[in-house]
Structure formats: C-alpha cells, structure tokens
Design a protein around this motif. Structure first.
Motif, PDB file in Angstrom:
ATOM      1  N   SER A  37     -18.253  85.140  -0.712  1.00 18.71           N
ATOM      2  CA  SER A  37     -17.310  85.578   0.346  1.00 18.71           C
ATOM      3  C   SER A  37     -16.977  84.281   1.131  1.00 18.71           C
ATOM      4  O   SER A  37     -17.658  83.077   1.120  1.00 18.71           O
TER       5      SER A  37
ATOM      6  N   SER B 257      -8.420  84.747   4.347  1.00 23.15           N
ATOM      7  CA  SER B 257      -9.150  86.016   3.339  1.00 23.15           C
ATOM      8  C   SER B 257      -8.443  87.223   3.695  1.00 23.15           C
ATOM      9  O   SER B 257      -8.861  88.096   2.823  1.00 23.15           O
TER      10      SER B 257
ATOM     11  N   LEU C  82      -3.860  85.090  -2.915  1.00 19.90           N
ATOM     12  CA  LEU C  82      -5.353  85.354  -2.892  1.00 19.90           C
ATOM     13  C   LEU C  82      -5.570  86.699  -3.163  1.00 19.90           C
ATOM     14  O   LEU C  82      -5.091  87.698  -2.630  1.00 19.90           O
TER      15      LEU C  82
ATOM     16  N   THR D  36      -8.871  88.636  -2.977  1.00 19.50           N
ATOM     17  CA  THR D  36     -10.457  88.652  -2.864  1.00 19.50           C
ATOM     18  C   THR D  36     -10.973  89.750  -3.696  1.00 19.50           C
ATOM     19  O   THR D  36     -12.276  89.359  -3.737  1.00 19.50           O
TER      20      THR D  36
ATOM     21  N   LYS E 151     -11.741  87.884  -6.490  1.00 14.85           N
ATOM     22  CA  LYS E 151     -12.298  86.391  -6.047  1.00 14.85           C
ATOM     23  C   LYS E 151     -11.222  85.186  -6.844  1.00 14.85           C
ATOM     24  O   LYS E 151     -11.873  84.473  -7.455  1.00 14.85           O
TER      25      LYS E 151
ATOM     26  N   SER F 277      -7.463  83.120  -6.949  1.00 10.79           N
ATOM     27  CA  SER F 277      -6.205  82.370  -6.226  1.00 10.79           C
ATOM     28  C   SER F 277      -5.621  81.794  -7.209  1.00 10.79           C
ATOM     29  O   SER F 277      -5.804  81.213  -8.246  1.00 10.79           O
TER      30      SER F 277
ATOM     31  N   THR G 135     -12.924  76.218  -1.329  1.00 11.10           N
ATOM     32  CA  THR G 135     -13.364  77.486  -0.294  1.00 11.10           C
ATOM     33  C   THR G 135     -13.985  77.061   0.962  1.00 11.10           C
ATOM     34  O   THR G 135     -14.729  76.322   0.740  1.00 11.10           O
TER      35      THR G 135
END
Lengths: 110, 114
Positions: free
Chosen positions: A28, A51, A65, A67, A70, A72, A91
C-alpha cells in the motif's frame, strides 16, 4: 519482483512520438512519484499522484494510478530529444521513504 | 528555485578509509534523506532524519554508516572503513514536511573506493 518495477526497461522512439512507461508495486502507498535522471546526474521530480487520485497531468506528462492493480503509467506526449533520460517510479509509504523501481531508459531519436 | 547541494561531486578513497559526504538541504526543509545508487542498479533508501535523530533506516544502513546535522545547514553521511562495494552515487534529499510532498534531490556524490 520488487516494489516499483518499471517496464519496459528500455524504450527507443522517434522525436514527436509518445512514450509510455509502466510501473507496478506491491504494498500500500500514500503516493507514487515519477522522477527523471539524466546520465550521471541527480533525480528530478516530475509528478506526484496521491493514492486517492486516478490521473494527473503536467505539461506533456500524464500519469495514471490504478491502486486496485497496483500499477501506474507515465505518458510523455510529443517527445523531444531532450526527454532522453532514465525515468523512475517511486512509491512513498507511511514512513515517508521512497522505494524506487529499476527505471526505464528512454531514448528519443531526433 | 532553492536546491539541495552536495559536495564533493566525486570522491575517490582508498578502501578502509573513512569518508564524509556533505549535503546542504533546502533551508526551510525539516526531513532529510540519504539514498544510494550502485552503478546500473536501483536507487536505494538508506536513512531518514528528522529533529536531530534518525527516523528510519534500511538494512543497508548498518554500523558502518552514521548521519549528523552538525549545524543548522549541513547534513552529513559518514562511512567508516569503506569497502569496494560502497562505490556508488549517494544522493541527499529533503522535504518540507511529511505527507504528499515530492522529495528534492541533490546531484549526488560519486564515491569511488579503490
């Protein structure tokens, strides 16, 4: 693979074309940042995406991005010879340290 | 625009010697970092520093390494008893505060251990 892996590792395009670089990560994050490094020089910050953001623009740069995946991507439009450099995603976690990927070496031919 | 400055740009040292790499962060920044990049490899986090103490450090940052902010402007990385594998670019970075802010990097010091 490790946190912040870019692909491709190397990309060669003609001036005027678009360049797309991708980055994947594992843990994360608070945000994801893209940096540029000219040969033998320091890291120049390009763009930061938080995020909770999905897309961000800065001049000829567009960053997305995802998430959930995960991942980009960094898009450089209308590339120039001066864009030749290595591009790194990094990150940032809650500890405020950056974890860098291996980078994409971009060559833009005039 | 304010910059992070690092000196020297290139340091050549005999194995086993001590080196001190110097950084002047941006003046109103509060958090300071050292990273290193071995030739052809990723940029790796070494240590972060805030309020005159280490906030976080990586596995790389063992007893051979130390950091210090000896005055109000300089931020130094000391490497004792250098080894060949310490040869790398060392980057200093600073940030005004925690949160969603970009880190500002210096141009680095190229350390060559002979």
């Amino acid at each position: 693979s490790q946190q912040g892996e870019e692909d491709p590792q190397a990309l060669s395009i003609q001036e005027g074309e678009n360049a797309t670089m991708n980055c994947s990560y594992k843990t994360s994050i608070n945000n994801l940042q893209w940096y540029r490094q000219n040969s033998g020089r320091g890291l120049v910050h390009l763009i930061l995406i938080r995020s909770n953001e999905r897309e961000k623009h800065s001049g000829r740069l567009r960053v997305t991005l995802d998430t959930s995946k995960k991942s980009s991507s960094l898009l450089i439009t209308a590339s120039r010879a001066a864009d030749t450099a290595s591009y790194f995603c990094a990150t940032m976690n809650a500890g405020n340290m950056l974890t860098f990927g291996g980078g994409t070496r971009l060559m833009v031919k005039p | 625009e304010p910059e992070v400055t690092q000196t020297p740009s290139h340091q050549v040292t005999q194995m086993g010697q001590e080196v001190i790499l110097r950084c002047v962060p941006i003046s109103n920044h509060l958090y300071f970092y050292w990273y290193r990049q071995i030739l052809g490899q990723k940029v790796e986090f070494l240590v972060s520093f805030y309020n005159n103490e280490i906030s976080e450090k990586s596995e790389i940052f063992d007893d051979q390494f130390s950091v210090e902010r000896p005055d109000g402007s300089n931020f130094t990385l000391k490497i004792r008893s250098t080894k060949l594998e310490d040869s790398a670019m060392y980057f200093c970075a600073s940030i005004t505060d925690r949160g969603n802010q970009p880190q500002h990097f210096g141009d680095g010091t190229r350390l060559s251990i002979l």
